[in-house]
Design a protein around this motif. Structure first.
Motif, PDB file in Angstrom:
ATOM      1  N   MET A   1       2.195  -2.345  -1.578  1.00 52.42           N
ATOM      2  CA  MET A   1       3.372  -1.519  -1.778  1.00 52.42           C
ATOM      3  C   MET A   1       4.342  -1.667  -0.619  1.00 52.42           C
ATOM      4  N   TYR A   2       3.806  -1.711   0.586  1.00 47.29           N
ATOM      5  CA  TYR A   2       4.678  -1.848   1.750  1.00 47.29           C
ATOM      6  C   TYR A   2       5.447  -3.166   1.665  1.00 47.29           C
ATOM      7  N   ALA A   3       4.741  -4.240   1.314  1.00 42.89           N
ATOM      8  CA  ALA A   3       5.389  -5.548   1.201  1.00 42.89           C
ATOM      9  C   ALA A   3       6.474  -5.514   0.127  1.00 42.89           C
ATOM     10  N   ILE A   4       6.173  -4.907  -0.999  1.00 45.40           N
ATOM     11  CA  ILE A   4       7.154  -4.814  -2.086  1.00 45.40           C
ATOM     12  C   ILE A   4       8.365  -4.011  -1.626  1.00 45.40           C
ATOM     13  N   SER A   5       8.128  -2.949  -0.878  1.00 47.24           N
ATOM     14  CA  SER A   5       9.247  -2.129  -0.400  1.00 47.24           C
ATOM     15  C   SER A   5      10.130  -2.882   0.592  1.00 47.24           C
ATOM     16  N   LYS A   6       9.583  -3.922   1.219  1.00 45.44           N
ATOM     17  CA  LYS A   6      10.339  -4.725   2.190  1.00 45.44           C
ATOM     18  C   LYS A   6      10.853  -6.019   1.570  1.00 45.44           C
ATOM     19  N   LYS A   7      11.041  -6.011   0.255  1.00 49.15           N
ATOM     20  CA  LYS A   7      11.609  -7.141  -0.501  1.00 49.15           C
ATOM     21  C   LYS A   7      10.675  -8.356  -0.587  1.00 49.15           C
ATOM     22  N   CYS A   8       9.425  -8.137  -0.310  1.00 48.38           N
ATOM     23  CA  CYS A   8       8.422  -9.184  -0.530  1.00 48.38           C
ATOM     24  C   CYS A   8       7.860  -8.889  -1.918  1.00 48.38           C
ATOM     25  N   ASN A   9       8.654  -9.188  -2.946  1.00 48.33           N
ATOM     26  CA  ASN A   9       8.369  -8.692  -4.282  1.00 48.33           C
ATOM     27  C   ASN A   9       7.945  -9.755  -5.297  1.00 48.33           C
ATOM     28  N   ARG A  10       7.656 -10.952  -4.820  1.00 46.04           N
ATOM     29  CA  ARG A  10       7.170 -12.001  -5.712  1.00 46.04           C
ATOM     30  C   ARG A  10       5.758 -12.360  -5.290  1.00 46.04           C
ATOM     31  N   PHE A  11       4.952 -12.765  -6.248  1.00 46.96           N
ATOM     32  CA  PHE A  11       3.539 -13.012  -5.996  1.00 46.96           C
ATOM     33  C   PHE A  11       3.327 -14.011  -4.854  1.00 46.96           C
ATOM     34  N   SER A  12       4.054 -15.113  -4.870  1.00 43.21           N
ATOM     35  CA  SER A  12       3.871 -16.131  -3.832  1.00 43.21           C
ATOM     36  C   SER A  12       4.241 -15.604  -2.448  1.00 43.21           C
ATOM     37  N   LEU A  13       5.255 -14.763  -2.368  1.00 36.25           N
ATOM     38  CA  LEU A  13       5.634 -14.160  -1.089  1.00 36.25           C
ATOM     39  C   LEU A  13       4.541 -13.221  -0.592  1.00 36.25           C
TER      40      LEU A  13
ATOM     41  N   GLU B   1       7.649   5.637  -5.341  1.00 28.18           N
ATOM     42  CA  GLU B   1       8.431   5.990  -4.153  1.00 28.18           C
ATOM     43  C   GLU B   1       7.913   7.269  -3.502  1.00 28.18           C
ATOM     44  N   THR B   2       7.326   8.157  -4.303  1.00 29.65           N
ATOM     45  CA  THR B   2       6.804   9.403  -3.744  1.00 29.65           C
ATOM     46  C   THR B   2       5.590   9.155  -2.858  1.00 29.65           C
ATOM     47  N   LEU B   3       4.974   7.998  -2.973  1.00 34.00           N
ATOM     48  CA  LEU B   3       3.819   7.638  -2.146  1.00 34.00           C
ATOM     49  C   LEU B   3       4.224   6.985  -0.824  1.00 34.00           C
ATOM     50  N   MET B   4       5.440   6.504  -0.730  1.00 38.17           N
ATOM     51  CA  MET B   4       5.872   5.780   0.473  1.00 38.17           C
ATOM     52  C   MET B   4       5.785   6.606   1.758  1.00 38.17           C
ATOM     53  N   PRO B   5       6.139   7.893   1.770  1.00 33.69           N
ATOM     54  CA  PRO B   5       5.979   8.654   3.016  1.00 33.69           C
ATOM     55  C   PRO B   5       4.532   8.667   3.522  1.00 33.69           C
TER      56      PRO B   5
END
Length: 82
Positions: free
Chosen positions: A1-13, A60-64
């Protein structure tokens, strides 16, 4: 989730960002998060196919909570260095 939130949103990334996790484990975790409505999988009709992941409004409610855990982890690393 952290990676996705930082625009690392593709599987290969994500694979590159998390080299210690196996491909199958990453697939399983993404599926679980998707089933729990924490992330959503977006498939683009392109050739080759493009898939991205996005955190849902519910996710998003889990991000904090993740940020508090990150802070704790960083402080613990500092403690271990002493």
């Amino acid at each position: 989730m952290y990676a996705i939130s930082k625009k690392c949103n593709r599987f290969s990334l994500m694979q590159r960002a998390l080299p210690v996790i196996s491909k199958q484990m990453l697939v399983n975790q993404l599926r679980e998060l998707e089933e729990d409505n924490i992330i959503k999988r977006i498939i683009y009709a392109e050739i080759p196919p493009k898939v991205e992941y996005k955190i849902t409004e519910y996710g998003e409610t889990l991000m904090p909570v993740l940020y508090v855990m990150q802070d704790w982890g960083l402080k613990d690393l500092e403690r271990l260095k002493k």
